[in-house]
Design a protein around this motif. Structure first.
Motif, PDB file in Angstrom:
ATOM      1  N   LEU A  94       0.829  -1.205   0.000  1.00  0.00           N
ATOM      2  CA  LEU A  94       0.000   0.000   0.000  1.00  0.00           C
ATOM      3  C   LEU A  94       0.863   1.255   0.000  1.00  0.00           C
ATOM      4  O   LEU A  94       0.616   2.193  -0.763  1.00  0.00           O
ATOM      5  CB  LEU A  94      -0.935   0.006   1.217  1.00  0.00           C
ATOM      6  N   LEU A  95       1.881   1.261   0.838  1.00  0.00           N
ATOM      7  CA  LEU A  95       2.783   2.410   0.904  1.00  0.00           C
ATOM      8  C   LEU A  95       3.505   2.618  -0.421  1.00  0.00           C
ATOM      9  O   LEU A  95       3.782   3.750  -0.818  1.00  0.00           O
ATOM     10  CB  LEU A  95       3.802   2.229   2.034  1.00  0.00           C
ATOM     11  N   ASP A  96       3.786   1.514  -1.118  1.00  0.00           N
ATOM     12  CA  ASP A  96       4.510   1.606  -2.388  1.00  0.00           C
ATOM     13  C   ASP A  96       3.673   2.233  -3.497  1.00  0.00           C
ATOM     14  O   ASP A  96       4.227   2.795  -4.448  1.00  0.00           O
ATOM     15  CB  ASP A  96       4.959   0.205  -2.845  1.00  0.00           C
ATOM     16  N   VAL A  97       2.337   2.134  -3.404  1.00  0.00           N
ATOM     17  CA  VAL A  97       1.483   2.635  -4.482  1.00  0.00           C
ATOM     18  C   VAL A  97       0.873   4.000  -4.153  1.00  0.00           C
ATOM     19  O   VAL A  97       0.326   4.673  -5.023  1.00  0.00           O
ATOM     20  CB  VAL A  97       0.372   1.608  -4.808  1.00  0.00           C
ATOM     21  N   LEU A  98       0.971   4.419  -2.890  1.00  0.00           N
ATOM     22  CA  LEU A  98       0.428   5.718  -2.486  1.00  0.00           C
ATOM     23  C   LEU A  98       1.529   6.775  -2.462  1.00  0.00           C
ATOM     24  O   LEU A  98       2.626   6.532  -1.967  1.00  0.00           O
ATOM     25  CB  LEU A  98      -0.202   5.617  -1.093  1.00  0.00           C
ATOM     26  N   ALA A  99       1.225   7.961  -2.992  1.00  0.00           N
ATOM     27  CA  ALA A  99       2.168   9.076  -2.900  1.00  0.00           C
ATOM     28  C   ALA A  99       2.298   9.491  -1.432  1.00  0.00           C
ATOM     29  O   ALA A  99       1.346   9.360  -0.665  1.00  0.00           O
ATOM     30  CB  ALA A  99       1.672  10.252  -3.735  1.00  0.00           C
ATOM     31  N   PRO A 100       3.472   9.963  -1.018  1.00  0.00           N
ATOM     32  CA  PRO A 100       3.665  10.352   0.385  1.00  0.00           C
ATOM     33  C   PRO A 100       2.619  11.349   0.886  1.00  0.00           C
ATOM     34  O   PRO A 100       2.217  11.308   2.046  1.00  0.00           O
ATOM     35  CB  PRO A 100       5.072  10.969   0.385  1.00  0.00           C
ATOM     36  N   ASP A 101       2.168  12.247  -0.021  1.00  0.00           N
ATOM     37  CA  ASP A 101       1.195  13.275   0.389  1.00  0.00           C
ATOM     38  C   ASP A 101      -0.213  12.961  -0.123  1.00  0.00           C
ATOM     39  O   ASP A 101      -1.029  13.865  -0.327  1.00  0.00           O
ATOM     40  CB  ASP A 101       1.633  14.652  -0.118  1.00  0.00           C
TER      41      ASP A 101
END
Length: 302
Positions: free
Chosen positions: A198-205
């Motif tokens: 999930l973290l890999d596909v979501l932009a940090p912001d």
């Protein structure tokens, strides 16, 4: 008047309205973000069109768009006040759209959730001018007649609105295949509860917005940041112990997910994709906004 087959032929005024109906609906929907309100505007447009001396109308398309724009502006000013008291985030009503909408890049962008949310930040007149100029390519003189401004004033409003939208709209146009691939990665990680994926596909912001309309529970305010969004999805859902599944669909010309909870349809998750990452997630749960998903809505810029 009868045609050669013996059937009654529609009068020219009715034929003009019917032939431009999809265009008029698209204008009203882009201005209002609500299919129900757009349909009401079309009804009002028809009633006013029926009273016109059609022999004096040189361009029915432009005349009908002018009526639709004025009715949309009247309704938009009312909606602005209503949305101030709306419970939680307000998101546009998702529409099931045909594949040809996704293939028309200009049309798909103009009705995307991401752009429609940006349009919400404009004043009613700015929104009307922007939609008619940027999406439908109307000239300044035609727009001026529709919004009761001078062409010079419309030119200034268009410039101001375009600058405002350009600062907030997605920086690139992403193909449906690219969006679907990113959304598929999100879907798999979401359903399995894989934090790192999930973290890999979501932009940090990344920003998550939910719309329950006070009928269904939804996040009351936008949630910003990949870690906070993941914590909500994975931690929150695991605590509830519900079974979540999703299926691909196409809403507003873009790939989206139809979310089911414990086997029951729950809502539509749309996404804004930039640089191969999801920068916006929009989850519509309000049942009053999920009524246009059984049949495709015809949209057009022409």
């Amino acid at each position: 008047m009868h045609d050669t087959d013996g059937g009654r032929q529609a009068d020219p005024a009715t034929e003009a309205f019917v032939s431009h109906r999809d265009l008029l609906f698209t204008v009203a929907y882009e201005m209002l973000g609500s299919a129900a309100d757009a349909e009401d505007v079309l009804q009002e447009t028809w009633l006013r069109w029926a009273e016109v001396d059609h022999a004096r109308v040189r361009e029915p398309r432009a005349y009908l768009v002018r009526i639709t724009t004025r009715q949309s502006l009247n309704r938009l000013r009312t909606l602005k006040r209503r949305r101030e008291s709306y419970v939680g985030n307000w998101l546009p009503e998702p529409l099931l759209t045909a594949p040809d909408v996704a293939e028309d890049v200009e049309l798909a962008e103009s009705v995307s959730m991401a752009l429609m949310l940006v349009l919400e930040t404009l004043s009613p007149t700015e929104r009307a001018v922007f939609v008619l100029r940027e999406a439908f390519g109307f000239g300044y003189d035609e727009i001026a007649a529709a919004v009761d401004k001078t062409p010079a004033a419309v030119r200034q409003i268009a410039h101001r609105a375009r600058r405002h939208v350009d600062a907030r709209r997605p920086r690139e146009t992403v193909s449906p295949d690219q969006s679907r691939a990113v959304l598929d990665s999100f879907r798999r990680a979401f359903e399995t509860g894989d934090l790192q994926s999930l973290l890999d596909v979501l932009a940090p912001d990344v920003v998550l917005m939910g719309d329950g309309g006070g009928i269904k529970q939804a996040v009351p305010n936008p949630i910003t940041g990949a870690e906070r969004v993941v914590r909500l999805f994975v931690g929150g859902l695991r605590k509830t112990g519900v079974a979540i599944s999703s299926a691909f669909t196409v809403v507003n010309g873009h790939p989206a997910l139809a979310i089911s909870v414990n086997g029951e349809f729950d809502g539509i998750m749309a996404a804004r994709v930039e640089d191969g990452l999801i920068t916006g997630l929009y989850y519509v749960r309000n049942p009053e906004k999920l009524t246009r998903l059984d049949a495709e809505t015809a949209l057009t810029l022409r």
